[in-house]
Design a protein around this motif. Sequence first.
Motif, mmCIF file in Angstrom:
data_model
loop_
_atom_site.group_PDB
_atom_site.id
_atom_site.type_symbol
_atom_site.label_atom_id
_atom_site.label_comp_id
_atom_site.label_asym_id
_atom_site.label_seq_id
_atom_site.Cartn_x
_atom_site.Cartn_y
_atom_site.Cartn_z
ATOM 1 N N ASN A 255 42.607 39.310 45.810
ATOM 2 C CA ASN A 255 43.626 40.286 45.403
ATOM 3 C C ASN A 255 44.457 39.774 44.231
ATOM 4 O O ASN A 255 45.119 38.761 44.321
ATOM 5 C CB ASN A 255 44.505 40.707 46.587
ATOM 6 C CG ASN A 255 44.960 39.556 47.473
ATOM 7 O OD1 ASN A 255 44.413 38.451 47.406
ATOM 8 N ND2 ASN A 255 45.975 39.787 48.271
ATOM 9 N N PHE A 256 44.392 40.531 43.119
ATOM 10 C CA PHE A 256 45.172 40.227 41.916
ATOM 11 C C PHE A 256 46.605 40.738 42.101
ATOM 12 O O PHE A 256 46.880 41.575 42.959
ATOM 13 C CB PHE A 256 44.595 40.946 40.695
ATOM 14 C CG PHE A 256 43.242 40.467 40.232
ATOM 15 C CD1 PHE A 256 42.611 39.382 40.797
ATOM 16 C CD2 PHE A 256 42.593 41.126 39.184
ATOM 17 C CE1 PHE A 256 41.360 38.942 40.349
ATOM 18 C CE2 PHE A 256 41.349 40.707 38.732
ATOM 19 C CZ PHE A 256 40.733 39.632 39.310
ATOM 20 N N SER A 277 40.470 44.014 42.800
ATOM 21 C CA SER A 277 41.451 44.573 43.740
ATOM 22 C C SER A 277 42.836 44.086 43.347
ATOM 23 O O SER A 277 42.980 43.036 42.711
ATOM 24 C CB SER A 277 41.107 44.175 45.181
ATOM 25 O OG SER A 277 41.156 42.788 45.343
ATOM 26 N N ASN A 278 43.837 44.869 43.716
ATOM 27 C CA ASN A 278 45.181 44.571 43.220
ATOM 28 C C ASN A 278 46.249 44.847 44.275
ATOM 29 O O ASN A 278 46.090 45.731 45.118
ATOM 30 C CB ASN A 278 45.479 45.439 41.994
ATOM 31 C CG ASN A 278 46.679 44.944 41.230
ATOM 32 O OD1 ASN A 278 46.792 43.744 40.942
ATOM 33 N ND2 ASN A 278 47.608 45.827 40.921
ATOM 34 N N ASP A 279 47.319 44.062 44.201
ATOM 35 C CA ASP A 279 48.503 44.293 45.038
ATOM 36 C C ASP A 279 49.620 44.789 44.131
ATOM 37 O O ASP A 279 49.818 44.238 43.041
ATOM 38 C CB ASP A 279 48.969 42.984 45.689
ATOM 39 C CG ASP A 279 47.924 42.393 46.617
ATOM 40 O OD1 ASP A 279 46.925 43.076 46.913
ATOM 41 O OD2 ASP A 279 48.110 41.237 47.047
ATOM 42 N N THR A 300 45.015 47.607 36.130
ATOM 43 C CA THR A 300 43.955 47.212 37.067
ATOM 44 C C THR A 300 42.658 47.951 36.745
ATOM 45 O O THR A 300 41.567 47.357 36.751
ATOM 46 C CB THR A 300 44.385 47.481 38.515
ATOM 47 O OG1 THR A 300 45.695 46.964 38.718
ATOM 48 C CG2 THR A 300 43.434 46.825 39.489
ATOM 49 N N ARG A 301 42.778 49.265 36.464
ATOM 50 C CA ARG A 301 41.562 50.016 36.099
ATOM 51 C C ARG A 301 40.939 49.401 34.847
ATOM 52 O O ARG A 301 39.710 49.293 34.730
ATOM 53 C CB ARG A 301 41.925 51.481 35.840
ATOM 54 C CG ARG A 301 40.708 52.339 35.478
ATOM 55 C CD ARG A 301 41.067 53.757 35.088
ATOM 56 N NE ARG A 301 41.811 53.815 33.844
ATOM 57 C CZ ARG A 301 43.112 54.085 33.738
ATOM 58 N NH1 ARG A 301 43.822 54.387 34.811
ATOM 59 N NH2 ARG A 301 43.729 54.078 32.569
ATOM 60 N N SER A 302 41.769 48.981 33.921
ATOM 61 C CA SER A 302 41.249 48.392 32.686
ATOM 62 C C SER A 302 40.558 47.058 32.969
ATOM 63 O O SER A 302 39.506 46.764 32.391
ATOM 64 C CB SER A 302 42.386 48.198 31.686
ATOM 65 O OG SER A 302 43.078 49.423 31.496
ATOM 66 N N LEU A 303 41.140 46.259 33.857
ATOM 67 C CA LEU A 303 40.490 45.000 34.232
ATOM 68 C C LEU A 303 39.127 45.277 34.856
ATOM 69 O O LEU A 303 38.184 44.502 34.699
ATOM 70 C CB LEU A 303 41.364 44.220 35.217
ATOM 71 C CG LEU A 303 42.633 43.599 34.625
ATOM 72 C CD1 LEU A 303 43.557 43.108 35.735
ATOM 73 C CD2 LEU A 303 42.286 42.454 33.672
ATOM 74 N N TRP A 309 38.504 50.557 41.499
ATOM 75 C CA TRP A 309 39.091 49.304 41.973
ATOM 76 C C TRP A 309 39.749 49.580 43.318
ATOM 77 O O TRP A 309 39.776 50.721 43.782
ATOM 78 C CB TRP A 309 40.099 48.771 40.947
ATOM 79 C CG TRP A 309 41.144 49.764 40.530
ATOM 80 C CD1 TRP A 309 41.017 50.735 39.586
ATOM 81 C CD2 TRP A 309 42.477 49.890 41.064
ATOM 82 N NE1 TRP A 309 42.188 51.448 39.488
ATOM 83 C CE2 TRP A 309 43.099 50.968 40.382
ATOM 84 C CE3 TRP A 309 43.200 49.201 42.032
ATOM 85 C CZ2 TRP A 309 44.421 51.362 40.649
ATOM 86 C CZ3 TRP A 309 44.507 49.591 42.287
ATOM 87 C CH2 TRP A 309 45.103 50.661 41.611
ATOM 88 N N LEU A 310 40.260 48.537 43.926
ATOM 89 C CA LEU A 310 40.854 48.686 45.253
ATOM 90 C C LEU A 310 42.329 48.325 45.226
ATOM 91 O O LEU A 310 42.691 47.239 44.758
ATOM 92 C CB LEU A 310 40.157 47.749 46.258
ATOM 93 C CG LEU A 310 38.677 48.035 46.487
ATOM 94 C CD1 LEU A 310 38.077 46.969 47.394
ATOM 95 C CD2 LEU A 310 38.495 49.410 47.112
ATOM 96 N N LEU A 311 43.139 49.236 45.720
ATOM 97 C CA LEU A 311 44.545 48.890 45.950
ATOM 98 C C LEU A 311 44.572 48.127 47.275
ATOM 99 O O LEU A 311 44.426 48.704 48.342
ATOM 100 C CB LEU A 311 45.404 50.153 46.049
ATOM 101 C CG LEU A 311 46.870 49.875 46.401
ATOM 102 C CD1 LEU A 311 47.564 49.079 45.317
ATOM 103 C CD2 LEU A 311 47.624 51.183 46.662
#
Length: 663
Positions: A255-256, A277-279, A300-303, A309-311
């Motif tokens: 998780n980023f 994935s991101n927090d 996050t979408r750009s990464l 991607w996943l929240l």
Amino acid sequence: MEVAVSRWPQRPAGFAYGGDYNPEQWPQSVWADDIALMREAGVNLVNLGIFSWVLMEPAPGEFDFGWLDRVLDLLHEGGIAVDLATPTAAPPAWLSHREPTIRPVTRDGVRLGGGARASFCPSSPAYRAAAARITEELGARYGNHPAVVLWHVHNEYGGHVPACYCDNSAKAFRDWLRARYDGLAALNDAWGTTFWGQRYGDWAEIDVPRRSSTAVNPTQQLDFLRFCSDELLACFRAERDILHRLSPGVPVTTNFMASTCKYVDYWAWAREVDVVSNDHYLRSAEPENYIDLALAADLTRSLAGGAAWLLMEHSTSAVNWQPRNIAKRPGELRRNSLAHVARGSDSVLFFQWRASRQGAEKFHSAMLPHGGTATRIWHEVVDLGADLQRLAELRGSTVLAPVALMWDWQSWWALELEWRPSVELDFRSALDTWYGSLWRDHVTVDFVHPEADLSRYRVVLAPSLYLLTDAAARNVAQHTREGGTVLVGPFSGVVDATDAVHRGGPPGPLRDVLGISVEEALPLRAGEQVHLSDSTTANCWAEVVTNLTAEVVLSYLDGPAAGCPALTRHRYGAGSAWYLSTRPDPVSAVLRLVYGEAGLVPADLPDGVEVIHRTGGGHEYLVAINHTDKPVEIAANGEELLTGVACHGLFSIPAGEVRVVRS
Ligand code: GAL
């Protein structure tokens, strides 16, 4: 070994809904209840085991997976899929006791204590060995478990302790430097060590940039930050490779904290995960905190390169670690969650499922609050689960952005080292200001690395590009030459990758494309304002811009740069390159001029309404989020997916509501 892994998603079908599940904090009698309630709320994925190392391995080499077997089986029987974590963000007390060197050391030389979490040195051989061992055990035991659909390595690398200054780290730093530089002479050259007589005659003399008498060599610090990001990445890779081997086909993520963690270069990391994935947590006391949420989701979408991607985490209501932890108002949880979904997330996951009674996070909100199911939050959680099922077809559609904003972690690091011209000229405030202005104009953006392919964007904006490589400058020049519109912000193109000032000064290798030189930087006093020729004001910064082949669009009326250009525009090839030498407040007029030239106009939408367009499966989707406390009307034709109502022409979105129209 190259391992083919299938990227997310395979299961669950539809949006993933759930969060961190910590059953180990509760008696087993609660677990069956948990699963029944998860089903009631529509939960289909939980993140399991994130901080459970000591329960899995209560003593060195002694493993106890009985409890985890039972939880996994119960979840599987309940139809709930599992994102199984490696617990390496929470080293057991026995480990740091036996191997005190796994504890990180601060820049001031303090070895951190235990009793918290994430207290580890990424360069510690003992930590790495222990992390690999527990990962092997987990991979071997659960690699083929039918409940496990995703691996969650560690937790928020770089979160609590992004850098360690111990002797093991110093040794690893020296090894990293040997690999980066072709000999000690090259390092001395790159770091400019003749300045202040810092020349090194032996690799052993090089240290991590511990606290010193005054400013430490900036290139040493910049390289150290690169090393820290790479060292954490090496920890991730080691665990990921074990899981790829033992659990083929199951994607691996970590998780980023994409928009908030300064110390991890996520462009490099994004290439290494099977799914990004991101927090994200709101800056809860800020009234328009949903703009920062949108920024985080777009980043996050750009990464993820535009893919889903996943929240991985957000909160149902208040967090517990900000100075004032403002609770979400009714409906805010839904708006926040669906904003992430609209901007590309395939999941809505929370920290955490059931609110803890003990420990540091007992005042943090959860899906199931201390008050149980007779609570507003629980009802909102259940409603959101149903909403996500209604929106399932949105998955697989994509967001197309006409504008790119440049975001470079390494430039951020370099800009904010010691002894810069002004502490006010920081990276995030530049990015936030420009992004906020675009958000208010309803312009959707992607973020890009300065060396990324820019061809699909009509407009490229670089609010802060202090560190600029020749490759990035060539990229910008090529994009402009081929017809793009580019805007570069103040104090950009100043240094190269070694933090050495570009010959001739800023904007360095962008001089030709921008058609200007910057002769002198003129930071303003705190609170000082200057006036520009369009009657707007600017603050923080001014510059003496000379050697113009560009035309002057705005100039300074007063202040230290009176009479000098503030905004210039240069025709270059088939495109145009603009340069802004100050921080106008607001920046919106300048941005509108620039993107207006590329034919973009702000959408005619009410203030405070967020509209995102998605395309896929032969449909167009419009997601509209009303952040205001009044109903608003917007134009749309098609079927509204949350209410099932057909819309023709103008339709009303009640205060605080979300609508999704398929056409
Ligand atoms: C995250 C972390 C979670 C939890 C959460 C609270 O940074 O990954 O474990 O602590 O914050 O907001």
